[in-house]
Scaffold this active site. Structure first.
Site, PDB file in Angstrom:
ATOM      1  N   LYS A 433       0.856  -1.191   0.000  1.00 37.78           N
ATOM      2  CA  LYS A 433       0.000   0.000   0.000  1.00 37.78           C
ATOM      3  C   LYS A 433       0.886   1.233   0.000  1.00 37.78           C
ATOM      4  O   LYS A 433       1.662   1.458   0.927  1.00 37.78           O
ATOM      5  CB  LYS A 433      -0.905  -0.002   1.224  1.00 37.78           C
ATOM      6  N   TRP A 438      -3.276   0.803  -3.531  1.00 38.17           N
ATOM      7  CA  TRP A 438      -2.704  -0.543  -3.591  1.00 38.17           C
ATOM      8  C   TRP A 438      -1.816  -0.721  -4.813  1.00 38.17           C
ATOM      9  O   TRP A 438      -2.159  -0.283  -5.904  1.00 38.17           O
ATOM     10  CB  TRP A 438      -3.820  -1.594  -3.682  1.00 38.17           C
TER      11      TRP A 438
END
Ligand code: AMP
Length: 541
Positions: A433, A438
């Site tokens: 992350k 992401w």
């Protein structure tokens, strides 16, 4: 009110009865590590399995007792699948690639009563024997050994005049442990019914398309994820099997050619190894009909190379917890009109659910929110169905994320398209992350291994003062090949978003693997525990 049909519990013994009765002369070929080849057929497998069931009963093995195996792929191991279950017991295939502590834990946790093993694993057996507390009988597949009876000699004492142990369809028939990357391995206890339903589903045309004239070379070991269900399904259709103790490319290619193999099933590493061998030797892939790959994402470059030979490629996704096959890369209507590049692209995602498996993706931060099936919204992939795990062996509580609705959390992250196509983008346990967004380590790795000088690549997240985490890429170069970090990043820049590019590329001689051959991110992170991200990134502007 009951229906008006006959009483038939779905038991795996019926698969072998059918194979022996309807396809009795269909061959089962085994090539040992020393090159020796033996041949039997489905009738022979049944004869051996019945005698093994008798021999097990003589040892006092009965209902739900666990029978362990430590073996590669061969016909005696195949007979054991029905010998153990036919005696009413549970077949427990142990992965010999695990570490000693795991092997000790698994056999003791399973409470295996008997162990059948290959002579090649004798040193392992000798090491672990004092640590295994429940195994009372040792049988060596290859002949008598110290403190072990030989398999052939053991069953030769029986007359083969016996019937399978009766039982219900929800009885357990097989136990597989999944090594995972954290904690103790967990056991998944398959049932006769779940196994039989799975065998029927994987045989369908949109899945492995198995039929009696199929000649199957399972490179996936019998000890891994129930051999993808191939042993059971192969019996159901009466397929020919070709087993090899060696996974060397030259050996496999030779067997494919000589035995006229139509279907090969293996993890992407197997396909990469075969293709690299052919590239190095100037050979071509023998004319198989069907290449099946699962266990890890299959790179587009591999799909393309195999499809160029005219073979059909099936990319499957599943887990030990799902018996294991849950999705396959179904060819959609209009397939023949698609151009080659579009066909290759269609095989990159993990495919669509096999009936009656159901899948959904839920928000990564809010598991109660199901993300839309729009092909772009990624979420934690959940699965449910009659061959998905409910509770791990001996666990005190159910394994499902949602017990009432029976959703099992796969630990994978995926998008699901409007047509149900699942595309894995990452794993929840392994996600990077960065700046609240992401990054898919899977896609970074796939992109990196498409570089001709890269043998293997793994992306891991490193703490970063500004972005929270940034990816680094750990790379093993192919022997004799060279590529720099900057060159690799320039290559990656054409394949992934710029902000996904790794902050550093570290070259190593080897990347650690789990017992099942997957990259062990846990060990890799441990290896890079004290790593400091370089000030100046190798990122290309
Ligand atoms: P195992 O239980 O060892 O077979 O591991 C199952 C896991 O392997 C899945 O949860 C995925 O993370 C991964 N996996 C299996 N098949 C695929 C695939 N086709 N593409 C990407 N990952 C896969």
């Amino acid at each position: 009110m009951l229906g008006g049909m006959q009483d038939w519990d779905l038991r795996v013994s019926a698969l072998l009865d059918h194979a022996a009765r309807e396809h009795g002369a269909r061959e089962i070929v085994s090539r040992a590590a020393d090159g020796t080849e033996t041949r039997t057929d489905w009738a022979g497998i049944r004869h051996d399995a019945v005698r093994m069931a008798q021999a097990l009963r003589r040892l006092g093995i009965g209902k739900a007792d666990r029978v362990g195996t430590l073996g590669m792929n061969h016909s005696r191991h195949l007979a054991t699948w029905w010998g153990a279950t036919g005696a009413g017991g549970v077949l427990h295939t142990i992965n010999p690639r695990l570490f000693d502590d795991q092997l000790e834990y698994i056999a003791n946790h399973a409470e295996d009563r008997v162990l059948l093993y290959d002579a090649a694993f004798q040193p392992l057996v000798d090491r672990l024997r004092p640590r295994w507390t429940t195994i009372a009988h040792y049988v060596c597949f290859d002949g008598p050994a110290p403190d072990a009876v030989g398999f052939d000699e053991w069953i030769a004492a029986e007359d083969g005049d016996a019937v399978w142990e009766p039982g219900g369809e929800r009885d357990p028939c097989m136990l597989c442990y999944t090594s995972g990357t954290t904690g103790h391995p967990k056991g998944v206890l398959y049932e006769h019914r779940s196994t039989l339903l799975h065998a029927m589903a994987v045989s369908l045309p949109d899945a492995l398309a198995l039929r009696s004239r199929s000649c199957v070379l399972p490179v996936v070991p019998m000890f891994h994820a129930a051999n993808w269900g191939l042993s059971w399904a192969g019996a159901m259709v009466g397929a020919k099997f070709v087993f090899s103790a060696s996974n060397e490319a030259a050996v496999l290619l030779d067997l494919m050619r000589r035995e006229k193999v139509t279907l090969v099933a293996g993890v992407p590493t197997v396909w990469l190894t075969l293709l690299q061998h052919l590239e190095a030797t100037g050979g071509t892939l023998p004319p198989i009909e069907h290449a099946v790959s699962g266990g890890s994402a299959l790179p587009a470059a591999v799909i393309e190379a195999v499809m160029r030979t005219g073979a059909r490629v099936t990319h499957a996704w599943g887990m030990t917890e799902t018996s294991p096959v849950a999705t396959t890369s179904v060819e959609p209507p209009g397939w023949d009109e698609l151009d080659f590049a579009a066909q290759v692209a269609a095989k990159v995602p993990q495919g669509r659910a096999l009936f009656p498996i159901q899948l959904r993706a839920v928000d990564l931060d809010d598991p109660h929110m199901v993300v839309p099936r729009d092909g772009t919204s990624a979420g934690a992939l959940q699965v449910r169905g009659p061959w998905a795990v409910k509770r791990y062996f001996k666990a005190h509580k159910d394994a499902m994320h949602d017990d009432a609705e029976q959703w099992f959390d796969t630990g994978d992250v995926a998008t699901i398209g409007p047509d149900g196509t699942v595309r894995l983008t990452d794993r929840t346990k392994d996600v990077i992350k960065s700046g609240g967004e992401w990054i898919s380590s899977v896609e970074l790795e796939n992109a990196a291994v498409a570089h001709p000088a890269v043998a293997e690549a793994a992306a891991i997240g490193m703490p970063h003062p500004r972005w929270g985490e940034r990816p680094i890429l750990v790379v093993v170069r192919k022997p004799g090949m060279d590529v720099s970090g900057a060159e690799l990043c320039a290559f990656l820049a054409g394949h992934v978003a710029k902000w996904w590019l790794p902050d550093a590329v570290e070259f190593v001689d080897a990347i650690p693997h789990t017992g099942t051959g997957k990259i062990s991110k846990k060990d890799l992170r441990e290896q890079f525990r004290d790593y400091v991200l370089p000030e100046a990134s190798v990122r290309i502007a």
